[in-house]
Design a protein around this motif. Structure first.
Motif, PDB file in Angstrom:
ATOM      1  N   LYS A  78       0.751  -1.071  -0.029  1.00  0.00           N
ATOM      2  CA  LYS A  78      -0.140  -0.057   0.023  1.00  0.00           C
ATOM      3  C   LYS A  78       0.759   1.321   0.036  1.00  0.00           C
ATOM      4  CE  LYS A  78      -4.050  -2.184   0.367  1.00  0.00           C
ATOM      5  NZ  LYS A  78      -4.945  -2.178  -0.525  1.00  0.00           N
ATOM      6  N   THR A 120      -8.369   2.768   6.359  1.00  0.00           N
ATOM      7  CA  THR A 120      -8.254   2.398   5.153  1.00  0.00           C
ATOM      8  C   THR A 120      -7.550   0.957   4.956  1.00  0.00           C
ATOM      9  OG1 THR A 120      -8.349   4.503   3.766  1.00  0.00           O
ATOM     10  CG2 THR A 120      -7.816   2.416   2.385  1.00  0.00           C
ATOM     11  N   ASP A 124      -9.569  -2.441   4.205  1.00  0.00           N
ATOM     12  CA  ASP A 124      -9.069  -3.250   3.137  1.00  0.00           C
ATOM     13  C   ASP A 124      -8.617  -4.861   3.276  1.00  0.00           C
ATOM     14  OD1 ASP A 124      -9.839  -1.161   1.588  1.00  0.00           O
ATOM     15  OD2 ASP A 124      -7.622  -0.562   1.253  1.00  0.00           O
TER      16      ASP A 124
END
Length: 242
Positions: A78, A120, A124
């Motif tokens: 990420k 996030t 995720d």
């Protein structure tokens, strides 16, 4: 399939204290000659001189059992910075003492990011690769409550200064640096000290006795206490004197 946490940790070694799994080194003594390695020059890695950001913080995230390697890879994919502390463990191979590395805290991953990025990240990873278990979850700060909800605790974050001190300690290749619990720590005086000589120079924490030896304890939170090897009295000063 779960990760084997004792497999060779080759991905971005700078985040693993800059050492491969098997260093092939003989066991170092807790001598007073300074041999603390610098990890501030590791390209793309975690630095003890990490530049603070107004928005980024060090978050403590829980990792589901046996998946620390997968969690690290997931976070890095990420584009986020993370840290997996290692411990240096002495073993015997072919009759010789060698030092290998393994995760110091296999249930925790430290992520340097904004609150929005971590939110996030947590969202995720609810289901990863068709697995029902969440890969990562928040570790909450049980000492305070959220301002917007007095019945809930906020995610635990670590100050940059405390995190840099923790990284400094875990960058030292010494098998006598060990994780401990509050049950086996007997604080001698609880003095806050900084080590001024030897391989632990610059590390600060509280004086304690463990297994009959005087050591310095670095504590990030209730479940994260790490002890140095033996540190003689003359190698320490009270922290408020520095």
């Amino acid at each position: 399939m779960e990760d084997n946490t004792k497999q060779p940790l080759t991905a971005d070694a700078s985040l693993y204290n800059g050492q491969p799994t098997d260093t092939g080194s003989l066991c170092p003594s807790a001598r007073l000659t300074s041999c603390t390695p610098s990890i501030s020059k590791n390209k793309g890695g975690v630095s003890v001189k990490n530049v603070p950001s107004r928005n980024k913080q060090w978050f403590v995230l829980r990792v589901s059992y046996g998946r620390i390697i997968k969690a690290k890879a997931f976070v890095e994919a990420k584009g986020l910075e993370c840290y997996v502390p290692l411990r240096y463990k002495e073993v015997r191979k072919q009759g010789k003492k060698r030092i290998i590395t393994e995760p110091l805290l296999p249930s925790f991953l430290f992520v340097h990011a904004t609150a929005e990025q971590v939110e996030t990240l947590i969202h995720d990873n609810k289901v990863v690769a068709n697995e029902s278990r969440a890969l990562l979850s928040y570790y909450f700060d049980h000492t305070i409550h959220r301002q917007d909800n007095s019945n809930r605790n906020p995610p635990l974050t670590i100050r940059d200064e405390a995190m840099n001190n923790f990284i400094r300690l875990n960058s030292i290749k010494n098998p006598y640096v060990i994780p401990v619990t509050s049950n086996n720590v007997q604080f001698k005086l609880g003095d806050n000290v900084v080590v001024i000589e030897g391989e632990f120079k610059g590390v600060h924490g509280r004086v304690a006795r463990i297994a009959g030896q005087q050591r310095v304890i670095v504590e990030l939170f209730d479940e994260c206490l790490v002890a140095t090897a033996y540190v003689p009295k003359e190698a320490m000063k009270h922290y408020n004197e520095i």
